[in-house]
Write an enzyme that holds these catalytic residues in place. Structure first.
Site, PDB file in Angstrom:
ATOM      1  N   SER A   1       0.854  -1.186   0.000  1.00 50.81           N
ATOM      2  CA  SER A   1       0.000   0.000   0.000  1.00 50.81           C
ATOM      3  C   SER A   1       0.890   1.236   0.000  1.00 50.81           C
ATOM      4  O   SER A   1       2.028   1.186   0.501  1.00 50.81           O
ATOM      5  CB  SER A   1      -0.851  -0.017   1.274  1.00 50.81           C
ATOM      6  OG  SER A   1      -1.374   1.256   1.524  1.00 50.81           O
TER       7      SER A   1
ATOM      8  N   TYR B   1      -0.645  -1.004  10.020  1.00 49.81           N
ATOM      9  CA  TYR B   1      -0.913  -1.374   8.620  1.00 49.81           C
ATOM     10  C   TYR B   1       0.320  -1.083   7.741  1.00 49.81           C
ATOM     11  O   TYR B   1       0.712  -1.911   6.908  1.00 49.81           O
ATOM     12  CB  TYR B   1      -2.127  -0.573   8.171  1.00 49.81           C
ATOM     13  CG  TYR B   1      -2.604  -0.762   6.753  1.00 49.81           C
ATOM     14  CD1 TYR B   1      -3.352  -1.873   6.390  1.00 49.81           C
ATOM     15  CD2 TYR B   1      -2.348   0.209   5.784  1.00 49.81           C
ATOM     16  CE1 TYR B   1      -3.816  -2.020   5.097  1.00 49.81           C
ATOM     17  CE2 TYR B   1      -2.814   0.073   4.484  1.00 49.81           C
ATOM     18  CZ  TYR B   1      -3.551  -1.044   4.146  1.00 49.81           C
ATOM     19  OH  TYR B   1      -4.006  -1.184   2.861  1.00 49.81           O
TER      20      TYR B   1
ATOM     21  N   LYS C   1       2.375  -3.799   5.637  1.00 55.33           N
ATOM     22  CA  LYS C   1       2.420  -3.666   4.188  1.00 55.33           C
ATOM     23  C   LYS C   1       3.857  -3.556   3.676  1.00 55.33           C
ATOM     24  O   LYS C   1       4.199  -4.121   2.640  1.00 55.33           O
ATOM     25  CB  LYS C   1       1.606  -2.446   3.748  1.00 55.33           C
ATOM     26  CG  LYS C   1       0.104  -2.650   3.835  1.00 55.33           C
ATOM     27  CD  LYS C   1      -0.314  -3.896   3.077  1.00 55.33           C
ATOM     28  CE  LYS C   1      -1.749  -3.921   2.645  1.00 55.33           C
ATOM     29  NZ  LYS C   1      -2.130  -5.222   2.053  1.00 55.33           N
TER      30      LYS C   1
HETATM   31  P1  NAI Z   1     -11.780  -5.266   1.079  1.00 54.51           P
HETATM   32  O1  NAI Z   1     -12.052  -5.078   2.526  1.00 54.51           O
HETATM   33  O2  NAI Z   1     -12.923  -5.200   0.141  1.00 54.51           O
HETATM   34  O3  NAI Z   1     -11.033  -6.663   0.826  1.00 54.51           O
HETATM   35  C1  NAI Z   1     -10.294  -7.358   1.758  1.00 54.51           C
HETATM   36  C2  NAI Z   1     -10.869  -8.756   1.909  1.00 54.51           C
HETATM   37  O4  NAI Z   1     -10.014  -9.541   2.757  1.00 54.51           O
HETATM   38  C3  NAI Z   1     -12.268  -8.758   2.556  1.00 54.51           C
HETATM   39  O5  NAI Z   1     -13.173  -9.380   1.690  1.00 54.51           O
HETATM   40  C4  NAI Z   1     -12.056  -9.523   3.849  1.00 54.51           C
HETATM   41  O6  NAI Z   1     -13.173 -10.296   4.237  1.00 54.51           O
HETATM   42  C5  NAI Z   1     -10.845 -10.374   3.533  1.00 54.51           C
HETATM   43  N1  NAI Z   1     -10.123 -10.800   4.734  1.00 54.51           N
HETATM   44  C6  NAI Z   1      -9.833 -10.046   5.826  1.00 54.51           C
HETATM   45  N2  NAI Z   1      -9.162 -10.777   6.720  1.00 54.51           N
HETATM   46  C7  NAI Z   1      -8.974 -12.004   6.171  1.00 54.51           C
HETATM   47  C8  NAI Z   1      -8.313 -13.184   6.610  1.00 54.51           C
HETATM   48  N3  NAI Z   1      -7.719 -13.239   7.794  1.00 54.51           N
HETATM   49  N4  NAI Z   1      -8.309 -14.253   5.783  1.00 54.51           N
HETATM   50  C9  NAI Z   1      -8.922 -14.200   4.582  1.00 54.51           C
HETATM   51  N5  NAI Z   1      -9.576 -13.114   4.124  1.00 54.51           N
HETATM   52  C10 NAI Z   1      -9.591 -12.023   4.906  1.00 54.51           C
HETATM   53  O7  NAI Z   1     -10.683  -4.180   0.699  1.00 54.51           O
HETATM   54  P2  NAI Z   1      -9.820  -3.947  -0.646  1.00 54.51           P
HETATM   55  O8  NAI Z   1      -9.689  -2.489  -0.781  1.00 54.51           O
HETATM   56  O9  NAI Z   1     -10.337  -4.743  -1.769  1.00 54.51           O
HETATM   57  O10 NAI Z   1      -8.381  -4.496  -0.182  1.00 54.51           O
HETATM   58  C11 NAI Z   1      -7.687  -5.544  -0.820  1.00 54.51           C
HETATM   59  C12 NAI Z   1      -6.216  -5.414  -0.480  1.00 54.51           C
HETATM   60  O11 NAI Z   1      -5.683  -4.239  -1.079  1.00 54.51           O
HETATM   61  C13 NAI Z   1      -5.929  -5.291   1.010  1.00 54.51           C
HETATM   62  O12 NAI Z   1      -4.763  -6.015   1.322  1.00 54.51           O
HETATM   63  C14 NAI Z   1      -5.700  -3.815   1.199  1.00 54.51           C
HETATM   64  O13 NAI Z   1      -4.910  -3.555   2.341  1.00 54.51           O
HETATM   65  C15 NAI Z   1      -5.001  -3.482  -0.097  1.00 54.51           C
HETATM   66  N6  NAI Z   1      -5.048  -2.066  -0.443  1.00 54.51           N
HETATM   67  C16 NAI Z   1      -6.210  -1.487  -0.850  1.00 54.51           C
HETATM   68  C17 NAI Z   1      -6.225  -0.146  -1.200  1.00 54.51           C
HETATM   69  C18 NAI Z   1      -7.444   0.521  -1.748  1.00 54.51           C
HETATM   70  O14 NAI Z   1      -7.332   1.688  -2.174  1.00 54.51           O
HETATM   71  N7  NAI Z   1      -8.608  -0.150  -1.778  1.00 54.51           N
HETATM   72  C19 NAI Z   1      -5.044   0.704  -1.032  1.00 54.51           C
HETATM   73  C20 NAI Z   1      -3.854  -0.023  -0.663  1.00 54.51           C
HETATM   74  C21 NAI Z   1      -3.887  -1.352  -0.369  1.00 54.51           C
END
Ligand code: NAI
Length: 305
Positions: A153, A166, A170
Site C-alpha cells: 500500500s 498497517y 504492508k
Molecule cells: P476489502 O475489505 O474489500 O477486501 C479485503 C478482503 O479480505 C475482505 O473481503 C475480507 O473479508 C478479507 N479478509 C480479511 N481478513 C482475512 C483473513 N484473515 N483471511 C482471509 N480473508 C480475509 O478491501 P480492498 O480495498 O479490496 O483491499 C484488498 C487489499 O488491497 C488489502 O490487502 C488492502 O490492504 C489493499 N489495499 C487497498 C487499497 C485501496 O485503495 N482499496 C489501497 C492499498 C492497499
C-alpha cells in the site's frame, strides 16, 4: 497484441469475497484459471466471518462459465495458509498463482495503539502473505513454476497517519516479495508486489466521490493478471496502480559520502548535503499517500473541485 491466458493454471486469491480480490478472481477465471476464492467473510476490522462473500464470488465465476471453489480459512494463521493451499490441491490438483490480497484495517494513532490493533493487522497482512506463500512454495518449487503477487500500500511505502500497524505490515510484504524473487529465481517462481488504489469498503469513506468513481477495482486487476501470467517474467518489482495508471516504484540510493576513517558527528553534519542527495534523474520522490493518489488524479485529469 499479446494474449494473456491462464489455461491449465490454478490461482489462489485471498480476500477475494469483495473489492480488489473479487475483481482479480473474476478476471483470472475469465482467462481460464481455476480459482480458489478465499475469504474469511469478516468486517473491515477483521471481526466476524462467514461463507456468504466467497460463495457469492464463486457463483459469479461459475455463472460466467468459469471454475472456482470457495475457501473460508483465515490467512492470519499458519494452519489457515496450509488449508487454503490444500483447497487448491484437493479441488484442482495443483497451484500456480498466489495473489495475497486479504486485508483489514484497525487504524489508530501510534499514541493510542494497543496490542489488538497491532497483532491482528500484522497477522493478516504480513504473516498472511507468508502463510499462503510458504504453504504453496513446495508445490511451486517442485513444478518449476510459480507466480506470487503480494499487495502492499502507499501507506506502507510512504507512511500514513494512523496506520503504523498497517504500514509496517504492508512494507513487510515488500521485503518478503524481494526475497522470494531472489529465492524463487532458479525455480521459475516470480514475486512482485502492487500498491493499489481502488474504491472498496476500505476506502469508500476516505476519498472524494469524484475520485472513487474512477477507481473501480477492475482498473487494478489487469496488471495483476499480467504479472501472474506465464507471459510475464518480471520479478522483485513494486508497482503503483489505480484508475488506469500503472507505474514502477523503486527504492533509490544516492551516491552518498564516503569517509576513509571513522568520521566525527561534525564531519557527518558537514557532509549532509552529499549524504542526502539522490539523483539527478528522471524519477521523483513520492512524498506520501496523498501524493501517490495525487499522481493518479493528475495522470487521469480528474477534477476534484
Ligand atoms: P476489502 O475489505 O474489500 O477486501 C479485503 C478482503 O479480505 C475482505 O473481503 C475480507 O473479508 C478479507 N479478509 C480479511 N481478513 C482475512 C483473513 N484473515 N483471511 C482471509 N480473508 C480475509 O478491501 P480492498 O480495498 O479490496 O483491499 C484488498 C487489499 O488491497 C488489502 O490487502 C488492502 O490492504 C489493499 N489495499 C487497498 C487499497 C485501496 O485503495 N482499496 C489501497 C492499498 C492497499
Amino acid at each position: 497484441m499479446a494474449q494473456i491466458d491462464y489455461d491449465g493454471r490454478v490461482a489462489i486469491v485471498t480476500g477475494a469475497g469483495g473489492g480488489l480480490g473479487r475483481s482479480h478472481a473474476l478476471l483470472l477465471a475469465s482467462r481460464g484459471a481455476k480459482v480458489v476464492v478465499n475469504d474469511l467473510g469478516g468486517s473491515r476490522d477483521g471481526s466476524g466471518g462467514g461463507s456468504v462473500m466467497a460463495d457469492a464470488v464463486v457463483a459469479e465465476i461459475v455463472d460466467a462459465g468459469g471454475e472456482a471453489v470457495a475457501n473460508y480459512d483465515g490467512v492470519h494463521t499458519w494452519e489457515g495458509g496450509q488449508a487454503i493451499v490444500g483447497s487448491a490441491i484437493d479441488a484442482f490438483g495443483r497451484v500456480d498463482v498466489i495473489i495475497n490480497n486479504a486485508g483489514i484495517l484497525r487504524d489508530t494513532s501510534f499514541a493510542k495503539l494497543e496490542e489488538p490493533q497491532l497483532d491482528l493487522v500484522l497477522k493478516v497482512h504480513l504473516y498472511g502473505a507468508f502463510h499462503v506463500a510458504r504453504a504453496a512454495w513446495p508445490h511451486l518449487k517442485d513444478q518449476g513454476y510459480g507466480r506470487i503477487i503480494n499487495t502492499t500500500s502507499g501507506s506502507g511505502l510512504y507512511g500514513n497517519f494512523g496506520q503504523s500497524n498497517y504500514s509496517a505490515g504492508k512494507m513487510g510484504q515488500v521485503g518478503l516479495t524481494r526475497t522470494l524473487a531472489i529465492e524463487g529465481a532458479k525455480y521459475g517462481i516470480t514475486a512482485n508486489v502492487i500498491a493499489p488504489i481502488a474504491k472498496s469498503r476500505m476506502t469508500e469513506d476516505v476519498m472524494p466521490p469524484a475520485l472513487l468513481d474512477r477507481l473501480e477495482p477492475e482498473y487494478v486487476s489487469p496488471l495483476v493478471a499480467y504479472l501472474g501470467s506465464e507471459a510475464c517474467t518480471q520479478t522483485g518489482r513494486i508497482y503503483s496502480v489505480g484508475g488506469g495508471y500503472m507505474a514502477r516504484v523503486a527504492i533509490l540510493e544516492g551516491e552518498g559520502a564516503t569517509f576513509d576513517r571513522v568520521p566525527s558527528p561534525d564531519e557527518v553534519a558537514d557532509a549532509w548535503d552529499r549524504i542526502e542527495q539522490v539523483g539527478p534523474g528522471s524519477a521523483e520522490f513520492t512524498q506520501g499517500v496523498m501524493e501517490q493518489t495525487g499522481k493518479i488524479v493528475q495522470a487521469l485529469g480528474i477534477s476534484l473541485e
